[in-house]
Every structure is written in C-alpha cells, then in structure tokens.
Design an enzyme around this catalytic site. Structure first.
Site, mmCIF file in Angstrom:
data_model
loop_
_atom_site.group_PDB
_atom_site.id
_atom_site.type_symbol
_atom_site.label_atom_id
_atom_site.label_comp_id
_atom_site.label_asym_id
_atom_site.label_seq_id
_atom_site.Cartn_x
_atom_site.Cartn_y
_atom_site.Cartn_z
ATOM 1 N N GLN A 192 0.816 -1.220 0.000
ATOM 2 C CA GLN A 192 0.000 0.000 0.000
ATOM 3 C C GLN A 192 0.844 1.262 0.000
ATOM 4 O OE1 GLN A 192 -0.457 -2.683 1.999
ATOM 5 N NE2 GLN A 192 -2.593 -2.898 2.643
ATOM 6 N N ASP A 233 -6.041 1.680 12.799
ATOM 7 C CA ASP A 233 -7.300 0.985 12.552
ATOM 8 C C ASP A 233 -8.115 0.837 13.826
ATOM 9 O OD1 ASP A 233 -7.526 -0.455 9.621
ATOM 10 O OD2 ASP A 233 -5.480 0.080 10.190
#
Length: 343
Positions: A192, A233
C-alpha cells in the site's frame, strides 16, 4: 481523485487493487457487492471502510423486497457488512450509527427510511473529510520546519473519505511550507505504501522517496527522519494502537533513534470498550498475499505463511495521538477519557 462517490442510487468505488497502474471505478448496486469490495480490499483504510459500509446499508434498504420483515432483513445486511473485516473499528462505528438512525425512523414510510439512511451515510462521508482536515491542523503543531516525515502503509485520501489522517498531517505541513520530504515504506505484503501512498503524494506534487520496509532503521540512523506519522485501525482505551503490520517495528526503531512517533486518527477510531491492545482481534489474510505479488508467484507454492494484516503498538512507544479533537499525550488512559468528556 475520489475514493468513492454516490450517484444514481449507486456507490462508485475506486478499485484500489488496480492502483497505480489503472484508475478504475467499480459500480456497486447491492450490499453484497460492498461487502465483497471490503473483503477484497478494493476499498481499504479504516475510515473509508466505515463510509463504504454506511453506503452498503443504504444499498441494502434499497434492495429490500416485501417478502420479509424489514428490520430482520436490515439486521442481516448489518451483520453481513460487519463480518467483512474484524480489526478496523470505524466499520462497526459507522454501521452502529446507521442502525441507530434506522431505529429512530423505523415507524416512518419506507421512502422516508431510505432517505434518512442515505442522509446519514452522506453525513458520515462528509464529516470524515472535515475530521481529517482538523487532524492535519492539529498535527501541524508537532511538525518542525523543513521536516522529513516517514510514514507506513497508506493513511491518506485513499484510506478515508478525503484528505487523510497521517497524510492529512503531511498535506497540512506541505501547504504550510514546513515539509521537506516524505519517506514511504512500501508496506508488504500488499504494497500500500508503494502502490498508494507514493502515487497519492506524487499526484499532489509532494517530494516522496519509496523505501523497502527493512530499510527504515538505516534511514533513521542516517538522521534522515524527523518524525514518524502513521494512521490507525483501532486505538484502545489505554492508548495501544492496531495499525498495518510493520507499524510496531517502526515504533521501536523510532524510540531507539529518539524520533517522535505519532499516530493520526479520528475520534471514531478510538474504542473505549477495549482496555488494551491485547483485546483487539487481528485479521489474518490469505497466504497467497505473501506468496505472490499480483498474480506472480515469488515463493514456493507449498510454503507455510503467517499473514496477520495488523500488529499492535503498545502505548509506551507512541509520542502522541493526533485526533480531530486535539493531540492526546501520555498518560493515555486518563487523557483519552478526557477527549470524550470523561474525568
């Protein structure tokens, strides 16, 4: 470019598995398609997952047929979306908010219910952009002049409704003339950092240098990094942080080199129901994500693989948590509670 947008009762989602080679939007017309997009990481990043799931609830109600009880049907939609990925708390936060809205309007007409849920999903989406800009503004306070920032994975516009959390801080520093450059970890196994962060920063004209994950310590030892900023997260009540696998290693390296390590996240990423990082469920993904890059095999096909998507960074390694409500510093348990109005 937009991470997602709503048009003609359809969710248009930027397929992030195709970036940076191809910019492609997929048209999602059912909640099942949204669930699949979350699982397959066509959409990823905690805030973006939450926003997509909210629109998934809207698509769910729009797909309702009168052959069963609406509440039972919508609860199944809720559970289907909830069970896509276990770690990112924004998913559950957004779905709970959508369910609460449904309960508020459940006695109204079907059309009014559908409109109320769409308005709520839109609110979640647009509020996230504003929250990220506030994170950027608060984060600017900790960025020194002529700063070199190292970041991990992608916590930018692509991971949110827009602007970004960690990259929101980067963008704010760039706009203020305080940023010299960014080092982006490639972020194995799905890259990513290489595919998304490097792409996103180049699009904005920001000086970015891509490094392999295992180069970060050496780059720090050369004095090339002023601070590390990552996303999250889930943040627990004691300040432990779940983020993309490799974050924990970076935090230890930063502490060893005396480099400030900041986490950037909206209030919706903080989970007061969990006392510590030991309580966070860690998603383990398909072994082929490690055995392959794209469709190309890079390891023996029979080799065993351990592929956790996230790790937990203990609060003791974190200099501060940059939120839309201000910067939280140690002692985290006490100061996170204050962030939510507790004493």
């Amino acid at each position: 470019m937009d991470t997602m947008y709503w048009k003609d009762n359809t969710l248009f989602l930027l397929d992030q598995t195709k970036l940076p080679i191809e910019v492609k939007y997929v048209k999602l017309k059912t909640y099942e398609e949204v669930a699949e997009a979350i699982v397959s990481m066509k959409v990823r990043g905690a805030p973006a997952i939450g926003a997509a799931a909210a629109y998934g609830m809207v698509l769910g109600v729009m797909g309702y047929r009168n052959d069963q009880n609406l509440e039972v049907y919508l609860k199944n939609v809720y559970e289907t979306l909830k069970n896509t990925r276990p770690t990112a708390v924004n998913l559950f936060w957004a779905l709970d908010r959508m369910w609460k809205k449904y309960l508020e309007v459940k006695n109204q007409t079907f059309e009014e219910i559908a409109n109320a849920l769409l308005n709520e999903a839109n609110s979640i989406f647009y509020e996230d952009i504003e929250l990220n800009k506030k994170i950027g503004a608060y984060g600017l306070e900790v960025v020194p002049e002529n700063a070199s920032i190292l970041t991990h994975c992608n916590a930018g516009a692509l991971a949110t409704a827009g602007y970004g959390t960690a990259l929101g801080v980067v963008r704010a520093a760039f706009e203020a003339g305080k940023l010299r450059k960014v080092f982006a970890d490639e972020t194995r196994p799905l890259l990513q950092g290489a595919r998304l962060t490097a792409f996103e920063l180049l699009e904005d004209g920001i000086d970015v240098t891509l490094i392999c994950d295992n180069m970060a310590g050496y780059v720090m030892s050369l004095g090339l990094v002023d601070l590390v900023v990552v996303g999250a997260d889930r943040v627990t009540a004691n300040g432990d942080v779940a983020n993309k696998i490799g974050t924990y290693s970076l935090a230890i390296l930063a502490k060893e080199h005396g480099i400030p390590f900041y986490v950037a996240a909206p209030y919706s990423t903080i989970d007061l129901n969990l006392t510590s990082g030991q309580d966070i469920p860690i998603e383990e993904r398909n072994p082929d994500e490690v055995r392959k890059i794209g469709d190309r095999l890079i390891a023996p096909p029979q080799v065993k693989v351990f592929n956790p998507a996230f790790d937990v960074t203990p609060a003791k390694y974190i200099t501060g948590i940059i939120t839309d409500r201000g910067i939280v510093r140690p002692p985290y348990k006490e100061n996170i509670k204050k962030l939510f109005g507790g004493k």
